[in-house]
Design a protein around this motif. Structure first.
Motif, short mmCIF file in Angstrom:
data_model
loop_
_atom_site.label_atom_id
_atom_site.label_comp_id
_atom_site.label_asym_id
_atom_site.label_seq_id
_atom_site.Cartn_x
_atom_site.Cartn_y
_atom_site.Cartn_z
N VAL A 76 0.85 -1.20 0.00
CA VAL A 76 0.00 0.00 0.00
C VAL A 76 0.88 1.25 0.00
CG1 VAL A 76 -1.61 1.38 1.38
CG2 VAL A 76 -1.99 -1.07 1.12
N LYS A 77 0.46 2.25 -0.77
CA LYS A 77 1.13 3.54 -0.77
C LYS A 77 0.15 4.62 -0.33
CE LYS A 77 4.05 6.89 -1.66
NZ LYS A 77 5.14 7.19 -0.71
N ASN A 78 0.50 5.33 0.75
CA ASN A 78 -0.31 6.46 1.21
C ASN A 78 0.06 7.68 0.38
OD1 ASN A 78 -1.55 8.58 2.53
ND2 ASN A 78 -0.86 8.02 4.56
N MET A 79 -0.91 8.18 -0.40
CA MET A 79 -0.68 9.37 -1.22
C MET A 79 -1.69 10.46 -0.87
SD MET A 79 0.77 8.11 -4.86
CE MET A 79 1.52 9.74 -4.99
N ALA A 80 -2.18 10.41 0.37
CA ALA A 80 -3.06 11.47 0.85
C ALA A 80 -2.23 12.72 1.11
CB ALA A 80 -3.77 11.02 2.12
N GLN A 81 -2.90 13.87 1.08
CA GLN A 81 -2.18 15.13 1.30
C GLN A 81 -3.10 16.13 1.99
OE1 GLN A 81 -0.41 17.09 -2.22
NE2 GLN A 81 1.48 17.06 -1.03
N GLY A 82 -2.60 16.75 3.04
CA GLY A 82 -3.39 17.71 3.80
C GLY A 82 -3.91 18.84 2.95
N GLY A 83 -5.20 19.17 3.13
CA GLY A 83 -5.81 20.27 2.40
C GLY A 83 -6.27 19.93 1.00
N GLU A 84 -6.18 18.67 0.61
CA GLU A 84 -6.50 18.31 -0.77
C GLU A 84 -7.99 18.06 -0.96
OE1 GLU A 84 -3.76 15.79 -3.27
OE2 GLU A 84 -5.43 14.39 -3.06
N ALA A 85 -8.61 18.84 -1.82
CA ALA A 85 -10.00 18.63 -2.21
C ALA A 85 -10.07 17.51 -3.24
CB ALA A 85 -10.59 19.92 -2.78
N TYR A 92 -8.50 17.89 -6.78
CA TYR A 92 -7.08 17.61 -7.01
C TYR A 92 -6.79 16.11 -6.88
CZ TYR A 92 -6.87 22.65 -6.76
OH TYR A 92 -7.10 23.99 -7.00
N THR A 93 -7.52 15.42 -6.03
CA THR A 93 -7.39 13.96 -5.97
C THR A 93 -7.74 13.35 -7.31
OG1 THR A 93 -8.04 14.02 -3.62
CG2 THR A 93 -8.11 11.89 -4.72
N TYR A 94 -8.73 13.91 -7.97
CA TYR A 94 -9.15 13.43 -9.29
C TYR A 94 -8.02 13.58 -10.31
CZ TYR A 94 -11.87 13.24 -13.67
OH TYR A 94 -12.35 12.93 -14.92
N GLN A 95 -7.32 14.72 -10.29
CA GLN A 95 -6.20 14.91 -11.21
C GLN A 95 -5.11 13.87 -10.93
OE1 GLN A 95 -7.31 17.05 -13.28
NE2 GLN A 95 -8.85 17.85 -11.86
N LYS A 96 -4.89 13.62 -9.67
CA LYS A 96 -3.87 12.65 -9.25
C LYS A 96 -4.18 11.26 -9.78
CE LYS A 96 -2.51 13.06 -5.02
NZ LYS A 96 -2.52 13.04 -3.53
N ILE A 97 -5.41 10.85 -9.59
CA ILE A 97 -5.80 9.49 -9.94
C ILE A 97 -5.86 9.29 -11.45
CG2 ILE A 97 -8.34 9.61 -10.06
CD1 ILE A 97 -8.38 7.26 -8.11
N LYS A 98 -6.15 10.37 -12.18
CA LYS A 98 -6.19 10.28 -13.65
C LYS A 98 -4.82 9.93 -14.22
CE LYS A 98 -7.94 14.31 -14.72
NZ LYS A 98 -8.45 15.44 -15.56
N LYS A 99 -3.77 10.27 -13.50
CA LYS A 99 -2.41 9.98 -13.96
C LYS A 99 -1.87 8.69 -13.37
CE LYS A 99 1.18 10.91 -16.38
NZ LYS A 99 1.08 10.73 -17.86
N CYS A 153 -12.36 5.23 -11.65
CA CYS A 153 -11.89 3.93 -11.13
C CYS A 153 -12.65 2.78 -11.77
CB CYS A 153 -12.03 3.89 -9.62
SG CYS A 153 -10.84 4.90 -8.72
N GLN A 154 -13.93 2.95 -11.90
CA GLN A 154 -14.75 1.91 -12.51
C GLN A 154 -14.39 1.70 -13.97
OE1 GLN A 154 -18.66 3.38 -11.51
NE2 GLN A 154 -18.71 2.29 -9.55
N GLN A 155 -14.11 2.79 -14.67
CA GLN A 155 -13.70 2.68 -16.08
C GLN A 155 -12.39 1.91 -16.21
OE1 GLN A 155 -13.48 6.74 -17.45
NE2 GLN A 155 -15.68 6.93 -17.77
#
Length: 300
Positions: free
Chosen positions: A64-73, A76-83, A218-220
């Motif tokens: 498991v990799k924790n890629m959470a970040q304080g203050g992240e809406a 921005y999580t969506y941009q992260k996951i798209k990549k 994620c489903q896609q």
């Protein structure tokens, strides 16, 4: 005067075109290079804001990799996951934080206010699509323009240094080893009354809509998505509008598995404050989650 303005424009316009061109090329290059790769051993991601950032010590959790970040809406999580998902096909599960404070209306401001655009836009500028750009420009075009310059500087610095991984130094998130223990002091001064002022009976629109986009993406990609809620002190939890939270969850995300750890037992010295675990609490919770996640993997 007209002659001066004309000469000024003849100077400024080409310079702007050069800046835009260099910005576009730098984003394109970074997006097409293998600089967003995680170790092949990472099969699951933990995403979210400061609560999971402090709660999951991924050195104690297998694969498991924790890629959470304080203050992240969620924007921005969506941009992260798209990549991350296309560039890391070994990822099979994504754990996304879903807590009471993430559906509050003020979370929309975390998408477009000066502070959050300044902190997060430069990191994810290359991943934004037209719809994402439009949303930010409509709410805060000045911050976007400033963020573009910062993104360009960051990208050029990355290229100039010859770095090979954009995720180094927890640039896109990671476990935060929190030492503080303020729980007793904030209880003593009745700090909960200050926190309560931020609560509302309504629900975020932008943040929730981007959580829906995360689920859909994620489903896609045929990646299992699981929601979770990290431990919260009872004093804070009792002030939440839990009915509002559960109504939204059942209405929009009823088919998404939800792991609710809000009442995970911790001592006072294992919490940094009402909803953040310090390193002691993170150790206890992470060891527990390691066993829990293995059971989930074995059921697949």
């Amino acid at each position: 005067m007209k002659r001066f303005v004309k000469r000024l424009l003849l100077f400024i316009v080409p310079m702007l075109l050069v800046v835009v061109g260099v910005s576009f090329v730098s984003k394109y290059w970074i997006n097409t290079q293998p600089v967003f790769q995680l170790p092949k051993s990472v099969h699951s991601l933990i995403l979210g804001h400061s609560q999971p950032e402090c709660a999951f010590n991924d050195s104690l959790i297998s694969n498991v990799k924790n890629m959470a970040q304080g203050g992240e809406a969620y924007f921005y999580t969506y941009q992260k996951i798209k990549k991350l998902l296309p560039d890391n096909p070994q990822i099979k599960t994504v754990y996304v934080s879903f807590s009471n404070n993430q559906i509050e209306p003020r979370m929309d401001e975390w998408t477009y206010d000066d502070e959050h655009v300044g902190n997060y836009f430069p990191k994810y500028a290359a991943q934004l699509d037209g719809e994402d750009y439009t949303l930010l420009l409509q709410h805060n075009y000045k911050a976007v323009l400033s963020g573009e310059l910062k993104a360009l500087k960051n990208n050029l610095t990355f290229l100039a240094k010859g770095e090979t991984n954009f995720l180094n130094n927890n640039n896109w998130g990671g476990y935060l080893y929190l030492k503080r223990n303020k729980l007793d002091s904030i209880i003593k001064v009745n700090f909960i009354n200050t926190i309560k002022k931020e609560f509302s009976h309504s629900v975020s629109t932008i943040n929730v809509s981007y959580l829906e986009k995360i689920v859909e993406f994620c489903q896609q990609k045929n990646v299992k998505i699981i929601f979770y809620r990290t431990p919260i002190h009872p004093i804070l939890f009792n002030e939440y509008d839990e009915q509002k939270f559960q109504n939204l969850r059942k209405q929009k995300f009823n088919k998404i598995p939800f792991l609710d750890f809000h009442d995970f037992k911790l001592t006072r010295d294992e919490m940094g404050d009402f909803d953040h675990l310090n390193y002691k609490g993170a150790r206890k919770f992470s060891i527990y989650f390691d066993g829990f996640s293995k059971k989930i993997e074995n059921r697949k």
